[in-house]
Design an enzyme around this catalytic site. Sequence first.
Site, mmCIF file in Angstrom:
data_model
loop_
_atom_site.group_PDB
_atom_site.id
_atom_site.type_symbol
_atom_site.label_atom_id
_atom_site.label_comp_id
_atom_site.label_asym_id
_atom_site.label_seq_id
_atom_site.Cartn_x
_atom_site.Cartn_y
_atom_site.Cartn_z
ATOM 1 N N GLU A 1 11.762 -16.312 8.370
ATOM 2 C CA GLU A 1 12.472 -15.021 8.367
ATOM 3 C C GLU A 1 11.400 -13.952 8.233
ATOM 4 O O GLU A 1 10.858 -13.747 7.144
ATOM 5 C CB GLU A 1 13.418 -14.942 7.154
ATOM 6 C CG GLU A 1 14.494 -16.000 7.125
ATOM 7 C CD GLU A 1 15.590 -15.756 8.133
ATOM 8 O OE1 GLU A 1 15.529 -14.756 8.872
ATOM 9 O OE2 GLU A 1 16.511 -16.584 8.196
ATOM 10 N N HIS B 1 6.315 -17.754 -4.922
ATOM 11 C CA HIS B 1 6.799 -16.385 -4.765
ATOM 12 C C HIS B 1 5.605 -15.470 -4.485
ATOM 13 O O HIS B 1 4.443 -15.865 -4.658
ATOM 14 C CB HIS B 1 7.537 -15.952 -6.039
ATOM 15 C CG HIS B 1 8.721 -15.074 -5.771
ATOM 16 N ND1 HIS B 1 8.748 -14.162 -4.739
ATOM 17 C CD2 HIS B 1 9.935 -14.961 -6.386
ATOM 18 C CE1 HIS B 1 9.916 -13.536 -4.737
ATOM 19 N NE2 HIS B 1 10.661 -14.008 -5.716
ATOM 20 N N ALA B 2 5.891 -14.227 -4.085
ATOM 21 C CA ALA B 2 4.820 -13.251 -3.859
ATOM 22 C C ALA B 2 4.057 -13.035 -5.174
ATOM 23 O O ALA B 2 4.658 -13.041 -6.260
ATOM 24 C CB ALA B 2 5.415 -11.937 -3.373
ATOM 25 N N TRP C 1 8.304 -10.134 -2.056
ATOM 26 C CA TRP C 1 8.613 -9.390 -3.278
ATOM 27 C C TRP C 1 9.738 -8.382 -3.096
ATOM 28 O O TRP C 1 10.217 -7.804 -4.066
ATOM 29 C CB TRP C 1 7.358 -8.622 -3.746
ATOM 30 C CG TRP C 1 6.722 -7.884 -2.595
ATOM 31 C CD1 TRP C 1 5.667 -8.313 -1.843
ATOM 32 C CD2 TRP C 1 7.146 -6.647 -2.012
ATOM 33 N NE1 TRP C 1 5.406 -7.422 -0.825
ATOM 34 C CE2 TRP C 1 6.311 -6.379 -0.914
ATOM 35 C CE3 TRP C 1 8.155 -5.723 -2.311
ATOM 36 C CZ2 TRP C 1 6.444 -5.257 -0.106
ATOM 37 C CZ3 TRP C 1 8.294 -4.610 -1.501
ATOM 38 C CH2 TRP C 1 7.440 -4.384 -0.422
ATOM 39 N N GLY D 1 8.805 -13.406 5.030
ATOM 40 C CA GLY D 1 7.641 -12.545 4.829
ATOM 41 C C GLY D 1 7.204 -11.940 6.138
ATOM 42 O O GLY D 1 7.990 -11.828 7.083
ATOM 43 N N GLU E 1 6.087 -2.404 12.457
ATOM 44 C CA GLU E 1 7.136 -2.277 11.442
ATOM 45 C C GLU E 1 6.711 -1.205 10.434
ATOM 46 O O GLU E 1 5.582 -1.220 9.949
ATOM 47 C CB GLU E 1 7.301 -3.624 10.717
ATOM 48 C CG GLU E 1 8.349 -3.589 9.633
ATOM 49 C CD GLU E 1 8.528 -4.930 8.922
ATOM 50 O OE1 GLU E 1 7.559 -5.706 8.832
ATOM 51 O OE2 GLU E 1 9.644 -5.193 8.452
ATOM 52 N N CYS F 1 13.517 -5.847 5.522
ATOM 53 C CA CYS F 1 13.290 -6.359 6.878
ATOM 54 C C CYS F 1 14.368 -5.863 7.823
ATOM 55 O O CYS F 1 14.105 -5.585 8.975
ATOM 56 C CB CYS F 1 13.255 -7.876 6.854
ATOM 57 S SG CYS F 1 14.702 -8.598 6.068
#
Length: 453
Positions: A226, A153-154, A128, A204, A357, A260
Amino acid sequence: MQSINPFIGQIIGEYPEYSSTEVEEIIFKVDRAFQLWKLTGFEERAVCMKNLQAKLLENKDELALLMVSEMGKVKREAIGEIEKCALVCSYYAENAESFLKNESIRTEALESYISYQPIGTVLAVMPWNFPFWQVFRFLAPALMAGNTGVLKHASNVSGCALAIEHLVRKAGFPENVFRTLLIGSKAVKSVIENPLIKAVSLTGSTPAGQSVASVAGSVLKKSVLELGGSDPYLILEDADIETASRLCVTSRLLNAGQSCIGAKRFIIIDKVYDQFKAEFVRLMSQAVYGDPLDPNTTFGPLARTDLRNELHQQVVKSVELGATVLLGGFIPEGKAPFYPATVLENVVPGMPAYHEELFGPVAVLFRVNSEEEAIRIANDTVYGLGAGIFTADVVKGKILAEKGLQAGCVFVNDFVKSNPRLPFGGMKESGYGRELSAIGIREFVNTKTVVVK
Ligand code: NAP
């Protein structure tokens, strides 16, 4: 599935999940569309892709507002995201043919060459945080290569998912060349296992990547992943501190820190640590969070309250274990899931802020005594997506970029950005495979060797 505007805290869309029968019917239709789409030439595909570029630009404002309302990014960045999607459409419309043209290789045969052929319908599982860009950087090369696509999609950006499907149709692509599947993550396994799906691309988190890759592996289908990142930025002794701190703060706060490739860890040589810290904290403290539609807002709310609370827990646990808060580090009053620009130091192994993260506006500063120590800390992570180096010595910067840092992309004297002309992707638990550039379009084609005697 619900879309909730994080700034106003209201449900703005409710979407029933597609049943497994509906999903199978769509995949069947998309496969039928592939049988004709693969026969089209690059020119015909490029006309549709250029139309798609035009549709994006014509509807820029409306599409940007959709992103703002579903996940809270500031409008200025949302407009930039749509423009970047238009750019990737024109890039592949203009270059796909040359990227995929036959390549002759001299052997003892009369003729030998490589031919790149489409493989069929590819599933895209997308996040998202950049609800249009993540999809378009998959969609543009996939369709130009002659593949067809389905998008999962999310779950919090179904409006964007449907808008993308609609735009593709309006651009004149044949029916069912690209379809959205409104499904939750549990339904992804059976989609990957469907024999008409030939490969999967996921952007994601690392756990989602592990799950998708293991299903794809069990049915021997290719995957491109990714995943997350904890990008380190090295500030060397000879760096221009004013530029370094400004660019580092910009990268850390883009998309409210939910990127990210956001700069996340700042590793600074002792001699310039205090100077960098003062300037970095000063600039972070000037950032204003608020209404994503207000042009004076630096960053909006985080996309969901649960994600904001998780981020705060990472900060709280790190502080309990001895980290120091230089700025921010609290949950602001009010319902919207805001998190203030936050800076931590004295972060050591064992703390969440060292290993995990931080998907929000939280920066970690490390003081080091040497470049060797800087590289060691930079690489002391499961991630390997992007990295940055600030130094006046470009030769040294390039050596550290090439040989020192474990990352898929390293930028010297700038922060990491994706660019249609450059390969994008990571190593270690940040995933594998590449998107964008000539390399990206070749991920989902059959590299076929043809030999004529
Ligand atoms: P996420 O929770 O992993 O979700 C990403 C997508 O995967 C969503 O469509 C999600 O569906 C689906 N998904 C989640 N778990 C799954 C599973 N077990 N099996 C199949 N599908 C699954 O990630 P996010 O919170 O949306 O995005 C943030 C993460 O993405 C961060 O780690 C960020 O670094 C990473 N990211 C990486 C890149 C890159 O290019 N490397 C770019 C952007 C973001 P639901 O929404 O239905 O759960």
